[in-house]
Design an enzyme around this catalytic site. Structure first.
Site, mmCIF file in Angstrom:
data_model
loop_
_atom_site.group_PDB
_atom_site.id
_atom_site.type_symbol
_atom_site.label_atom_id
_atom_site.label_comp_id
_atom_site.label_asym_id
_atom_site.label_seq_id
_atom_site.Cartn_x
_atom_site.Cartn_y
_atom_site.Cartn_z
ATOM 1 N N GLU A 90 -1.003 1.378 -5.758
ATOM 2 C CA GLU A 90 -0.994 2.762 -6.237
ATOM 3 C C GLU A 90 0.007 2.958 -7.372
ATOM 4 O O GLU A 90 -0.167 3.859 -8.204
ATOM 5 C CB GLU A 90 -0.654 3.725 -5.088
ATOM 6 N N ASN B 142 0.859 -1.190 0.000
ATOM 7 C CA ASN B 142 0.000 0.000 0.000
ATOM 8 C C ASN B 142 0.887 1.229 0.000
ATOM 9 O O ASN B 142 1.936 1.268 0.641
ATOM 10 C CB ASN B 142 -0.908 0.045 1.234
ATOM 11 N N TYR C 26 0.204 9.987 4.686
ATOM 12 C CA TYR C 26 -0.198 10.221 6.075
ATOM 13 C C TYR C 26 0.873 11.110 6.710
ATOM 14 O O TYR C 26 2.057 10.751 6.678
ATOM 15 C CB TYR C 26 -0.285 8.897 6.854
ATOM 16 N N ARG C 27 0.466 12.223 7.277
ATOM 17 C CA ARG C 27 1.442 13.181 7.804
ATOM 18 C C ARG C 27 2.316 12.554 8.894
ATOM 19 O O ARG C 27 1.892 11.615 9.575
ATOM 20 C CB ARG C 27 0.706 14.395 8.369
ATOM 21 N N ASP D 254 -5.210 21.564 9.806
ATOM 22 C CA ASP D 254 -5.556 20.506 8.848
ATOM 23 C C ASP D 254 -6.393 20.994 7.658
ATOM 24 O O ASP D 254 -6.767 22.171 7.575
ATOM 25 C CB ASP D 254 -6.271 19.375 9.608
ATOM 26 N N TRP E 183 -1.759 7.560 10.334
ATOM 27 C CA TRP E 183 -2.754 6.916 9.469
ATOM 28 C C TRP E 183 -4.047 6.778 10.258
ATOM 29 O O TRP E 183 -4.067 6.263 11.376
ATOM 30 C CB TRP E 183 -2.256 5.591 8.908
HETATM 31 C C1 LIG Z 1 -1.617 16.523 1.808
HETATM 32 C C2 LIG Z 1 -2.389 15.348 2.316
HETATM 33 C C3 LIG Z 1 -2.161 14.875 3.598
HETATM 34 C C4 LIG Z 1 -2.890 13.797 4.090
HETATM 35 N N1 LIG Z 1 -2.655 13.368 5.366
HETATM 36 C C5 LIG Z 1 -3.327 12.300 5.844
HETATM 37 C C6 LIG Z 1 -3.058 11.827 7.152
HETATM 38 O O1 LIG Z 1 -2.254 12.386 7.893
HETATM 39 N N2 LIG Z 1 -3.729 10.722 7.575
HETATM 40 C C7 LIG Z 1 -4.637 10.066 6.788
HETATM 41 O O2 LIG Z 1 -5.185 9.044 7.213
HETATM 42 N N3 LIG Z 1 -4.939 10.518 5.542
HETATM 43 C C8 LIG Z 1 -4.290 11.621 5.053
HETATM 44 N N4 LIG Z 1 -4.554 12.074 3.795
HETATM 45 C C9 LIG Z 1 -5.563 11.373 2.975
HETATM 46 C C10 LIG Z 1 -4.995 10.056 2.442
HETATM 47 O O3 LIG Z 1 -3.767 10.271 1.808
HETATM 48 C C11 LIG Z 1 -5.981 9.418 1.479
HETATM 49 O O4 LIG Z 1 -7.158 9.116 2.188
HETATM 50 C C12 LIG Z 1 -5.425 8.174 0.811
HETATM 51 O O5 LIG Z 1 -6.366 7.680 -0.118
HETATM 52 C C13 LIG Z 1 -5.105 7.101 1.823
HETATM 53 O O6 LIG Z 1 -4.584 6.001 1.175
HETATM 54 P P1 LIG Z 1 -5.028 4.515 1.554
HETATM 55 O O7 LIG Z 1 -6.432 4.364 1.047
HETATM 56 O O8 LIG Z 1 -4.064 3.696 0.806
HETATM 57 O O9 LIG Z 1 -4.928 4.379 3.015
HETATM 58 C C14 LIG Z 1 -3.855 13.165 3.283
HETATM 59 C C15 LIG Z 1 -4.086 13.641 1.992
HETATM 60 C C16 LIG Z 1 -3.375 14.726 1.513
HETATM 61 C C17 LIG Z 1 -3.663 15.236 0.136
#
Ligand SMILES: Cc1cc2nc3c(=O)[nH]c(=O)nc-3n(C[C@H](O)[C@H](O)[C@H](O)COP(=O)(O)O)c2cc1C
Length: 639
Positions: free
Chosen positions: A236, A172, A176-177, A287, A190
Site C-alpha cells: 500500500e 500489508n 480494520y477497526r 457499521d 480483520w
Molecule cells: C473506516 C473504515 C473502516 C474499516 N474497517 C474494517 C474492518 O474493521 N475490518 C475489515 O476487514 N475491513 C474494514 N474496512 C475495509 C478495509 O479497510 C478494506 O477492505 C481494505 O482494502 C482491506 O485491506 P487488505 O485488502 O489489505 O486486507 C474498513 C474500511 C474503512 C474505510
C-alpha cells in the site's frame, strides 16, 4: 502532493475554509460522533472538525475526508479522475510495443520516477517516536471515541494496520477497526477475506506470534491507502508514494522491530497478536451498512508500546446510516480503481458508479462499450472475480446509450431495455462479512441486471412488448391489501418500470403470495419490477427505501419471478427483514444505527456554545420509528 505530516494537512484544511474548530468540551463517548453525524450529513459533507477539548491530552480530528473537495485535498489532486487517467497512462506506456532502442530509452525517466515513489526504511527514529511509552502503555490515554449507543465499547476507527506475511516478509497495510478492551488490549477486526487475516493464519500454522503496528495520522494518504483494495502482495505504501509523488519514509518500530511504520505518523501503537490466544468476543459496532455489525470472535491485540510525535492529533471517523465520511473514501477507490479494472480485466468498461444507497458493495453500476451478445454477462463474471468486487451484491450493466451518473435517465434507459425473465442473472459467492442478509456469514446471493440495449441473439422468442396500461393510484393497492403500508409509484410515472411497496409481513410465504397477487392484476401489466421493503420504511422516501432494500436483500434467495400471459414478466424482490418464523432465517438480524435520546439532548443543549453556526438537528430523529425495538441491537430470529 505530499504533506509533511497530519498537522500540515489540518493547516491546509483551515486555510481552505474546510475546518471547524470546537474549543469547548465535547465528550468522546457518543458526543463527538453525534456532532460529526450532524455536520457530515450537511449537503456536500459539511466540514472537517477539530475537537480541541476532549478531556484528554490530545485533540480529535473528524470528517477530514468527508467531501469531494477534502478527499481531493488529502490525496493532493484536483479531481479524483486525474489519478485514474494517470494510472491508465502508465499502464499504456508500460504495455505499448517498444520496437527500437529509442522507445525503450523513453521509459527510463518514468522508471526512475517509479523508483522514487517506493517506500524507504530510514535508520534511527521518526517524528512518530518523539515520545516513547514502553512501560505500561495505556490506550486509555488516547481519546478513542465511542460512536453509537449499542457499540461494544470505544473503537479506534481510522487505524492503519501493518502486518507482514511470515513466509515472504511482504508487508500489508489495511484498515480494520479495533475495539478497546483494556489499557493494553484491543480486538483486531480483520474479516476472513482480508490480507492481514491471511497473514494471521500463516502465523498460526507456524505457531509464531504475529507482530503488528498501528499508525494513526501522518500524511492523510496513508489512511486512504490502507482502505484501498490492492491485490495481496502489492505494498500500500507504493500506492501512497504514487499518490503523494514522494516516497513514504518508514522507521522500525521500537518493540516490534520487524515492522516499519511511517515516520511522520502522529501515533504508533505497537504490539502483537498471539495465534494461540483465545479469540475475544468483539462488537457490536455501528457499521458502514447503517446497521450494527453483531458481535463475533476476533483476535486479541496486545499493546507493547505507544509512541507519538509531540503535539499529535488523534484522527477518527464514524460510520453509520449513509451518507458518511466513508462514502468519500469509497468514491476515491471507485474512481482510482476504474483504470486497473479496465486495463487488466474488463477492457470494455467505460465508467462505474457505486451509489451511496448501496454502501460500497451492495450496488455497483457499470457502463460498457457493447459489441456482442452476452457481453454484460461476461462483464459480470469478470467483475465478480476482481479482488474485493467479489463482495458485490447487485451489479447493473449499462452501455454507451446511457449516462451513468444521471440516475433518472439511466433507470429509464435500463427499464426500456429490460426483460426481467432473461436479462437478470442470479449467482452466489463470497459476500462481505458485514452483509447481514446472507443466510450464512460471508456467503450469499448476487444478481446482475443487464440493462444494455439488446442484440437480436439476446431477445427471447416469446418476449412480450410492454403495454401502456394506466396505473391506478396508491389507494388502489392499500385498500385491496391491508398489509401494504405505503406504495411508491413515482418511478412508474417517470417511465421507470419499477414500484416500491412497504409491507407488514405476517406469515411464511407472505411476500411471495403478495407479489403473485399483485402481478396477476391487469393494472400491473406494465410493471417489470416490484421492490418490497418492510412496513416501517416509507416507500416514498426513495433514498432510504433503496438503502434498506439493498442491505436486506439476498437476490438469489429473495426473488419471485412471475411470467404472465400477454404481459411482461414481473420480478418481485423481497428487501424486508428476514426472521426464523416467517423466512426460516437462522441468524440474528441487526438493528439500524440511531443515536440515543440522552446524547441527542446533551448535544442539543451544547450546540450554541460550540460556536459552529446554525443549529442542526440530529439525523437520527428521522430513523427512530424505523428501529425494530429501541433497546435491541438485533432482532432475535424467532420474531
Ligand atoms: C473506516 C473504515 C473502516 C474499516 N474497517 C474494517 C474492518 O474493521 N475490518 C475489515 O476487514 N475491513 C474494514 N474496512 C475495509 C478495509 O479497510 C478494506 O477492505 C481494505 O482494502 C482491506 O485491506 P487488505 O485488502 O489489505 O486486507 C474498513 C474500511 C474503512 C474505510
Amino acid at each position: 502532493m505530499a504533506f509533511r505530516n497530519q498537522q500540515s494537512f489540518i493547516d491546509l484544511l483551515e486555510k481552505e475554509g474546510e475546518l471547524l474548530r470546537i474549543s469547548s468540551y465535547v465528550n468522546p463517548h457518543l458526543e463527538i460522533a453525534e456532532i460529526t453525524d450532524r455536520i457530515s450529513k450537511e449537503p456536500g459533507g459539511g466540514k472537517a472538525i477539530l475537537f480541541e477539548n476532549t478531556g484528554y491530552e490530545f485533540p480529535v480530528l473528524m470528517n477530514a475526508y468527508g467531501s469531494e473537495r477534502r478527499i481531493c485535498l488529502a490525496l493532493g489532486v484536483s479531481r479524483l479522475d486525474d489519478v485514474a487517467a494517470e494510472i491508465e497512462g502508465l499502464f499504456k506506456l508500460l504495455s505499448s510495443p517498444k520496437e527500437g532502442i529509442l522507445d525503450k530509452l523513453k521509459l527510463l525517466p518514468k522508471l526512475s520516477q517509479f523508483a522514487s515513489w517506493m517506500p524507504r526504511v530510514k535508520s534511527g527514529r521518526g517524528e512518530c517516536q518523539e515520545v516513547v511509552i514502553t512501560d505500561n502503555p495505556d490506550i486509555g490515554k488516547l481519546p478513542v471515541i465511542t460512536c453509537w449507543p449499542k457499540d461494544g465499547g470505544p473503537f479506534v476507527t481510522l487505524p492503519v494496520i501493518h502486518t507482514k506475511d511470515p513466509n515472504n516478509n511482504i508487508r500489508n497495510v489495511g484498515m480494520y477497526r479495533m475495539q478497546v478492551f483494556g489499557p493494553a488490549l484491543t480486538g483486531m477486526h480483520w474479516h476472513k477475506h482480508k490480507v492481514s487475516a491471511k497473514h494471521f493464519s500463516e502465523y498460526k500454522k507456524l505457531g509464531k506470534r504475529m507482530p503488528v503496528a498501528v499508525a494513526l495520522g501522518g500524511d492523510p494518504v496513508y489512511a486512504y491507502s490502507a482502505t484501498a483494495p490492492l491485490p495481496e502482495n502489492v505494498d500500500e505504501y507504493m500506492l501512497a508514494g504514487f499518490l503523494r509523488k514522494k516516497k513514504v519514509d518508514l522507521v522500525k518500530c521500537i518493540t516490534q522491530p520487524e515492522i516499519e511504520v511511517p515516520a511522520d505518523a502522529d501515533f504508533i501503537i505497537e504490539g502483537y497478536v498471539d495465534p494461540s490466544d483465545e479469540l475475544i468476543w468483539e462488537g457490536p459496532f455501528g457499521d458502514h451498512t447503517g446497521y450494527y455489525s453483531l458481535p463475533d470472535w476476533y483476535p486479541r491485540f496486545h499493546i507493547t508500546a505507544i509512541t507519538h510525535r509531540r503535539n499529535p492529533v488523534y484522527p477518527a471517523t464514524i460510520v453509520g446510516i449513509p451518507p458518511q465520511e466513508d462514502a468519500w473514501l469509497g468514491k476515491a477507490t471507485e474512481r482510482i480503481f476504474l483504470a486497473p479494472i479496465k486495463m487488466t480485466m474488463v477492457p470494455e468498461i467505460l465508467d462505474m458508479d457505486m451509489p451511496v444507497e448501496g454502501v460500497f458493495h451492495n450496488l455497483v453500476i457499470t457502463k460498457i462499450r457493447k459489441e456482442y451478445a452476452g457481453q454484460a454477462q461476461k462483464v459480470m463474471n469478470a467483475m465478480w472475480g476482481a479482488g474485493q468486487m467479489m463482495f458485490n451484491k447487485i451489479l447493473v450493466v449499462s452501455d454507451e446509450g446511457s449516462s451513468i451518473t444521471d440516475y433518472r435517465s439511466l433507470a429509464q434507459y435500463i427499464s426500456a431495455n429490460l426483460d426481467v425473465a432473461s436479462d437478470i442473472s442470479f449467482s452466489q459467492g463470497p459476500m462481505d462479512v458485514l452483509d447481514h442478509s446472507c443466510s450464512k456469514l460471508g456467503f450469499g446471493g448476487k444478481m446482475s441486471i443487464d440493462g444494455t440495449r439488446k442484440m437480436e441473439e439476446e431477445i427471447r422468442d416469446n418476449a412480450v412488448t410492454p403495454s401502456d396500461t394506466p396505473m391506478p393510484g396508491a389507494d388502489f393497492f392499500t385498500s385491496r391489501f391491508p398489509e401494504i403500508s405505503t406504495v411508491n409509484l413515482s418511478l412508474l410515472a417517470d417511465r421507470i418500470s419499477c414500484m416500491i411497496v412497504s409491507v407488514r409481513k405476517q406469515r411464511p410465504g407472505h411476500i411471495r403470495e403478495l407479489h403473485q397477487a399483485l402481478a396477476a392484476l391487469p393494472e400491473m401489466a406494465q410493471v417489470k419490477v416490484v421492490l418490497f421493503v418492510e412496513h416501517t420504511v416509507d416507500a416514498g422516501d426513495l433514498t432510504v427505501a433503496l438503502w434498506r432494500f439493498c442491505n436486506n436483500l439476498d437476490p438469489k434467495r429473495d426473488n419471485i419471478l412471475v411470467q404472465r400471459n400477454n404481459a411482461v414478466a414481473c420480478l418481485g424482490l423481497d428487501g424486508t427483514m428476514k426472521t426464523r418464523e416467517f423466512d426460516g432465517f437462522q441468524r440474528d438480524w441487526p438493528n439500524i444505527i440511531v443515536a440515543d435520546d440522552d446524547t441527542i439532548r446533551s448535544v442539543d443543549d451544547k450546540w450554541e456554545g460550540l460556536g459552529i453556526g446554525r443549529f442542526i438537528a440530529s439525523p437520527s430523529l428521522k430513523f427512530k420509528d424505523q428501529m425494530y425495538g429501541q433497546e435491541a441491537v438485533a432482532e432475535t430470529p424467532g420474531r
